[in-house]
Design a protein around this motif. Sequence first.
Motif, mmCIF file in Angstrom:
data_model
loop_
_atom_site.group_PDB
_atom_site.id
_atom_site.type_symbol
_atom_site.label_atom_id
_atom_site.label_comp_id
_atom_site.label_asym_id
_atom_site.label_seq_id
_atom_site.Cartn_x
_atom_site.Cartn_y
_atom_site.Cartn_z
ATOM 1 N N UNK A 1 42.377 155.857 -69.051
ATOM 2 C CA UNK A 1 42.441 154.976 -68.990
ATOM 3 C C UNK A 1 43.583 154.032 -68.563
ATOM 4 N N UNK A 2 44.307 154.117 -68.886
ATOM 5 C CA UNK A 2 46.012 153.913 -68.737
ATOM 6 C C UNK A 2 47.104 154.098 -68.431
ATOM 7 N N UNK A 3 47.868 154.178 -68.028
ATOM 8 C CA UNK A 3 49.090 155.120 -68.254
ATOM 9 C C UNK A 3 50.442 155.194 -67.777
ATOM 10 N N UNK A 4 51.394 155.148 -68.697
ATOM 11 C CA UNK A 4 52.201 154.333 -68.317
ATOM 12 C C UNK A 4 52.751 152.901 -68.488
ATOM 13 N N UNK A 5 51.641 151.825 -69.854
ATOM 14 C CA UNK A 5 51.818 150.909 -69.277
ATOM 15 C C UNK A 5 53.650 150.178 -70.040
ATOM 16 N N UNK A 6 54.125 149.388 -69.595
ATOM 17 C CA UNK A 6 55.287 148.429 -69.649
ATOM 18 C C UNK A 6 54.835 146.831 -69.796
ATOM 19 N N UNK A 7 54.931 147.112 -71.138
ATOM 20 C CA UNK A 7 54.075 144.805 -70.737
ATOM 21 C C UNK A 7 54.979 144.694 -72.461
ATOM 22 N N UNK A 8 55.970 143.005 -72.237
ATOM 23 C CA UNK A 8 56.229 142.150 -73.450
ATOM 24 C C UNK A 8 55.699 141.173 -73.161
ATOM 25 N N UNK B 1 41.285 149.497 -66.908
ATOM 26 C CA UNK B 1 41.904 149.576 -68.450
ATOM 27 C C UNK B 1 42.569 148.249 -68.880
ATOM 28 N N UNK B 2 41.895 147.036 -68.543
ATOM 29 C CA UNK B 2 42.746 145.652 -68.933
ATOM 30 C C UNK B 2 41.859 145.687 -70.499
ATOM 31 N N UNK B 3 40.440 146.141 -70.697
ATOM 32 C CA UNK B 3 39.655 146.234 -72.374
ATOM 33 C C UNK B 3 40.645 146.916 -73.132
ATOM 34 N N UNK B 4 40.696 147.590 -72.491
ATOM 35 C CA UNK B 4 41.485 149.401 -73.528
ATOM 36 C C UNK B 4 42.893 149.307 -73.883
ATOM 37 N N UNK B 5 43.801 147.894 -72.686
ATOM 38 C CA UNK B 5 45.229 147.530 -73.378
ATOM 39 C C UNK B 5 45.164 146.301 -74.493
ATOM 40 N N UNK B 6 43.453 145.633 -74.180
ATOM 41 C CA UNK B 6 43.565 144.273 -75.125
ATOM 42 C C UNK B 6 43.286 145.072 -77.072
ATOM 43 N N UNK B 7 42.158 146.055 -76.412
ATOM 44 C CA UNK B 7 41.697 146.751 -77.800
ATOM 45 C C UNK B 7 43.402 147.631 -78.360
ATOM 46 N N UNK B 8 44.534 148.004 -77.774
ATOM 47 C CA UNK B 8 44.455 148.883 -78.142
ATOM 48 C C UNK B 8 45.853 147.769 -78.788
ATOM 49 N N UNK B 9 46.194 146.753 -78.250
ATOM 50 C CA UNK B 9 47.022 145.867 -79.163
ATOM 51 C C UNK B 9 46.485 145.134 -80.072
ATOM 52 N N UNK B 10 44.997 145.510 -80.378
ATOM 53 C CA UNK B 10 44.321 144.883 -81.673
ATOM 54 C C UNK B 10 44.115 146.225 -82.577
ATOM 55 N N UNK B 11 44.376 147.295 -82.526
ATOM 56 C CA UNK B 11 44.914 148.136 -83.393
ATOM 57 C C UNK B 11 43.601 149.091 -83.061
ATOM 58 N N UNK B 12 42.892 149.414 -82.274
ATOM 59 C CA UNK B 12 41.548 149.945 -82.296
ATOM 60 C C UNK B 12 41.777 151.154 -81.190
ATOM 61 N N UNK B 13 42.589 151.183 -80.664
ATOM 62 C CA UNK B 13 43.116 152.707 -79.814
ATOM 63 C C UNK B 13 44.041 152.831 -80.116
#
Lengths: 463, 251
Positions: A287-294, A310-322
């Motif tokens: 869903x997301x590849x090579x993301x760099x974000x601070x 992949x916006x929702x995917x990024x947020x879920x990953x930041x919350x620890x769900x993925x």
Amino acid sequence: MEIQKNSFTGKSTVLALEIERFRYSGAESDTLQSVDLELAPGSLTVIVGDSGSGKSTLGALLAGMLPRPAADECRGSINLAGQRVQYSAQDSPRIDVAGWAKHVGLLPQEAGHYLSRIREIVAEELVFSLENEGATREQMHQQISTLSQRFSLGHLLKRDPAKLSGGQERLVALAALSVSDPSVMVLDEPLAGLDAEATVTVTEMIARLRSGGTALLVLSRTAGPWTASADAVWTLANGHLHKANGASIERNAAATAVQRSPIATDGRTLLEFSGVKLGYPKSEEPAVQGLDLQVRAGECVALAGANGSGKTTVLKAAAGLLKPSSGTIQVSAETGLLLQNPSDQLFERTVLREVTFGLPKKSAARAKVPEILAQLGLSSDADSHPYELPASARRLVALATVLVREPKILLLDEPTEALDIWGVAALRRVIDSVLAHGGAVLFSSHDQNFMDQIADRVQLMSG
Amino acid sequence: MSRSISLHPFTVLSLAVATVTITTAAGSWLLGCAVITACLVLAGWVGRLQRLVVMAVAILLPTFASLLLIHGLVATDASALIAAAGPFRVTTGGLETAMTLGLRTAVLVVVGLLCTLLIDTHQLVAAIDLSPAPPQVGYLLAASLFLLPQMAEKQRAIGQAQTLRKAGTGRGLTGWLKRVRLRAVPLVLASLQDAHDRSVHLAARGFPAAGAHTRLRAVQDSLIQRRIRWVALFCAVMGPLVILAPLWGSK
């Protein structure tokens, strides 16, 4: 289909609604009062109203889904296709919803509810109503081809409808609705959650439907996108319908059009993605590849991009769900995530129980609940069932469940979706408060105005 | 490597029914083992052997244990005694009964599970929709077959929302039981709400169809398959009769 001559405008009328009053079963007050509406073929009518103003109720009435016989109270009449349906205190006729839908189609606010969820791929979902009518396979393939071109759905046809993003779901539902070619289409928030390309597609589709003689009724929180093209703009407030004037439309626009001032920060990085790759089980493509974000303390960052990028995917990953399949995610503070669909986040009987769910008894967080409810304007709803609240209030309840844990990193998935102007104002106060206390905000959105006013910078997701 | 079998779902089902009825009627160890082996080979060929074995073991282990407990450990027949201690009495006849019944159950379970792995549920619903069966049959089957996946999806969403609130994150059996308790009521309520919200739009889209209806999805069929189905159904009925008829009146 019979078309009547409208005595007020001189144009023909495809649907005329006269509702003296409508009240839900068990409700203490009327949801709609003195609502008169006439729709001409090829017209675009926009009804603007805050959450809870009765827009969705009006849409359901027009679609024949309300009133529920022997339950709701309704007085008035609907004239459609030469037929008059009369509602009175003594008689509330049962409408054949399937037959009615051939004339009036309704796209609900939660577009996913329109999808059957019993078909494997989007192509089958699109022609679901044609299957039930007994259309031939050739007719169905022809329709799919047409819809695919009109709505740019080619890349979605083989996808599982249950795994679409919110915006894609709305686009597919709208395409499926247009298959039956009803003479009246009622669209509840048709642009919510759509990316720029999909917005253009839907707007063009609406213009095409109008030119083909379809009467369109749009129910929306704001008149903004519709003012230039609409034949009539109405406001619905407290169940009453009024002709909208320029002042009321501008009031709505001005209420949220205030730029946020940047906050001085200490530059600490609270959230960092480094070369992150994210995907879902059973999905071949990441869903997301090579993301760099601070994201630094005091910073508000927006995630923008097309539906399904992949916006929702990024947020879920930041919350620890993925968990990332490669790369690293460093989270240096407590996170709190507001999901895109509040129904996924609410499961208790009352608002108060919902917000206190999972909090230890006698904890400081539990003591802060009344304050948070007051901050979001939900104090009077504390004993209400979350599902009985208007969409905007329901979204704020979901936000309250996040805020009660005082997250330093606030993650918001399409936060303005379904929020009325009061809800957006409350959301802005919340964001300001988190940033002022040294926190950070990362949110996804298609609402360009909101991003322009709130975000310090925008991260574009390419999918 | 996974392969697929492009047989009509009814062909697979009718062959399965014939296999189960004939094997059960025959009550032969050799035939039972041969059928189970054939099923395992077929599952391996389509790349689903591991899944079949795991599912079959999960069902058959407790089944065999209970049969052994009832027939093997406290046998009351007069066959040769193997061991006895207090109320326990193990005999050759008791063990044979337990194993025979177990094998019959195993054939039923393995063949049934193989059908669920071979038949695409969407193809099955489409096949019923396209058959002369009343539309309500397809509707009932679709509602039953797709309810579980939808509830599983809903359960995942509720689980994620609860995890975000640090609820139900414990480990081990206690953590699992707590998760079940926390998710059960929201899952039922959310499913009911979802069904309510969706049903009115399903009705508006003409579902379930009152009259003639079609499907976009094509289900491959052929004259040979139709003949195979008739032969299989004939065998499913006549096979047990032919096998069991000579035994009638012999006891």
